[in-house]
Scaffold this motif. Structure first.
Motif, PDB file in Angstrom:
ATOM      1  N   GLY A  55      -7.222  82.908 -21.518  1.00 44.15           N
ATOM      2  CA  GLY A  55      -6.120  82.253 -22.204  1.00 44.15           C
ATOM      3  C   GLY A  55      -5.048  81.729 -21.272  1.00 44.15           C
ATOM      4  N   LEU A  56      -4.947  82.314 -20.079  1.00 48.63           N
ATOM      5  CA  LEU A  56      -3.961  81.832 -19.126  1.00 48.63           C
ATOM      6  C   LEU A  56      -4.302  80.438 -18.615  1.00 48.63           C
ATOM      7  N   PHE A  57      -5.605  80.142 -18.538  1.00 49.72           N
ATOM      8  CA  PHE A  57      -6.044  78.861 -17.991  1.00 49.72           C
ATOM      9  C   PHE A  57      -6.397  77.840 -19.077  1.00 49.72           C
ATOM     10  N   ARG A 137      -7.831  66.346 -26.214  1.00 50.81           N
ATOM     11  CA  ARG A 137      -6.907  67.431 -25.880  1.00 50.81           C
ATOM     12  C   ARG A 137      -7.640  68.667 -25.369  1.00 50.81           C
ATOM     13  N   SER A 138      -8.826  68.484 -24.836  1.00 49.73           N
ATOM     14  CA  SER A 138      -9.636  69.607 -24.378  1.00 49.73           C
ATOM     15  C   SER A 138      -9.076  70.195 -23.075  1.00 49.73           C
ATOM     16  N   ASP A 139      -9.286  71.481 -22.906  1.00 47.61           N
ATOM     17  CA  ASP A 139      -8.897  72.189 -21.683  1.00 47.61           C
ATOM     18  C   ASP A 139     -10.143  72.748 -21.017  1.00 47.61           C
ATOM     19  N   TYR A 140     -10.160  72.741 -19.679  1.00 45.32           N
ATOM     20  CA  TYR A 140     -11.313  73.219 -18.922  1.00 45.32           C
ATOM     21  C   TYR A 140     -10.848  74.150 -17.815  1.00 45.32           C
ATOM     22  N   ALA A 141     -11.720  75.086 -17.462  1.00 43.80           N
ATOM     23  CA  ALA A 141     -11.449  75.978 -16.338  1.00 43.80           C
ATOM     24  C   ALA A 141     -12.762  76.244 -15.599  1.00 43.80           C
ATOM     25  N   PHE A 170     -10.116  76.396 -10.954  1.00 43.03           N
ATOM     26  CA  PHE A 170      -9.660  75.019 -11.086  1.00 43.03           C
ATOM     27  C   PHE A 170      -9.385  74.739 -12.558  1.00 43.03           C
ATOM     28  N   SER A 171      -8.137  74.529 -12.893  1.00 42.42           N
ATOM     29  CA  SER A 171      -7.752  74.183 -14.254  1.00 42.42           C
ATOM     30  C   SER A 171      -6.769  73.024 -14.158  1.00 42.42           C
ATOM     31  N   GLU A 172      -5.588  73.135 -14.729  1.00 43.75           N
ATOM     32  CA  GLU A 172      -4.576  72.106 -14.518  1.00 43.75           C
ATOM     33  C   GLU A 172      -4.083  72.143 -13.086  1.00 43.75           C
ATOM     34  N   GLU A 173      -4.252  73.282 -12.443  1.00 47.19           N
ATOM     35  CA  GLU A 173      -3.949  73.445 -11.027  1.00 47.19           C
ATOM     36  C   GLU A 173      -4.932  74.423 -10.425  1.00 47.19           C
ATOM     37  N   VAL A 174      -4.937  74.519  -9.117  1.00 41.64           N
ATOM     38  CA  VAL A 174      -5.846  75.420  -8.412  1.00 41.64           C
ATOM     39  C   VAL A 174      -5.124  76.743  -8.155  1.00 41.64           C
ATOM     40  N   VAL A 175      -5.720  77.834  -8.637  1.00 43.01           N
ATOM     41  CA  VAL A 175      -5.063  79.139  -8.561  1.00 43.01           C
ATOM     42  C   VAL A 175      -6.024  80.158  -7.954  1.00 43.01           C
ATOM     43  N   CYS A 199     -13.223  92.356 -16.583  1.00 46.11           N
ATOM     44  CA  CYS A 199     -11.911  91.784 -16.845  1.00 46.11           C
ATOM     45  C   CYS A 199     -11.697  90.660 -15.840  1.00 46.11           C
ATOM     46  N   GLY A 200     -11.204  89.553 -16.339  1.00 47.15           N
ATOM     47  CA  GLY A 200     -11.016  88.397 -15.475  1.00 47.15           C
ATOM     48  C   GLY A 200     -11.489  87.135 -16.163  1.00 47.15           C
ATOM     49  N   ILE A 201     -11.703  86.101 -15.371  1.00 48.78           N
ATOM     50  CA  ILE A 201     -12.089  84.809 -15.915  1.00 48.78           C
ATOM     51  C   ILE A 201     -13.473  84.851 -16.555  1.00 48.78           C
TER      52      ILE A 201
END
Length: 221
Positions: A55-57, A137-141, A170-175, A199-201
């Motif tokens: 959900g964070l990404f 309006r799709s989001d990707y990670a 890699f999402s809206e930014e690289v973290v 737990c994690g991505i």
């Protein structure tokens, strides 16, 4: 699947046995030999559930009980609301977390490799009259992470392990991010299935299939 695998662990063994016969006293000695090295390649594909990290990404991904009504959420700008009057938002659809991994079994207790994951929430704004797409309006990670796996029970048909992966998302930014498999289990020989809690991505729950094969060189005995 994890509980079932724990129940059958005691009946499965990957230890090699050598049998020696003593003709003098007609006795047989059985010695169990546990090889230090494994030398296996391991490929896996899997799918996972969502998690709070997911959900964070993915902005539109919501855990149960935290849903937002995007359809009726309006802007403070009159011109923007007027432009959206004849449009509607489709439902946000979470695809799940898909993974592809490779690991090399160097020792019975240690494996290393890399894991790539992909997750998305698809949603679009469409015209109310002709249903044409106006806005995506799709989001990707996407995550790419080197992985270290620690095996604390190694049998021919069953393995229990934990792992840690450290890399970037890699999402809206690289973290930079880290992913943990708290407990995982494989069941099968060359073609095997696996189930993990993590737990994690990669998500809370993960299942999939894999294939492992001998990494020894051709002609090597």
């Amino acid at each position: 699947l994890l509980l079932f695998s724990l129940l059958i662990v005691g009946t499965v063994s990957a230890q090699r046995r050598t049998v020696e016969h003593n003709p003098e006293d007609n006795t047989v000695k059985i010695t169990r030999v546990v090889p230090k090295r494994v030398d296996m390649h391991d490929f896996r594909v899997g799918v996972g559930t969502g998690s709070f990290v997911t959900g964070l990404f993915l902005d539109k991904f919501m855990m149960p009980g935290t849903e937002v009504d995007y359809e009726n959420k309006t802007s403070d700008r009159f011109d923007q609301n007027l432009a959206q009057a004849d449009t509607y938002l489709t439902d946000a659809y979470f695809t799940g977390v898909y993974s592809l991994s490779y690991t090399y079994h160097s020792r019975r207790w240690f494996q290393f490799g890399a894991t790539a994951t992909f997750a998305a929430v698809t949603q679009s704004r469409r015209n109310s009259i002709d249903n044409s797409k106006i806005e995506d309006r799709s989001d990707y990670a996407v995550a790419v992470m080197p992985t270290a796996r620690f095996v604390y029970l190694y049998r021919e048909k069953v393995q229990l392990y934990s792992s840690v992966s450290l890399g970037v998302v890699f999402s809206e930014e690289v973290v930079p991010w880290v992913d943990f498999t708290l407990i995982g289990c494989t069941f099968g020989r060359k073609l095997f299935g696996f189930a993990e809690l993590g737990c994690g991505i990669g998500g809370f729950g993960r299942i999939g299939i894999g294939y492992r094969f001998d990494a020894a060189r051709k002609g090597k005995k």
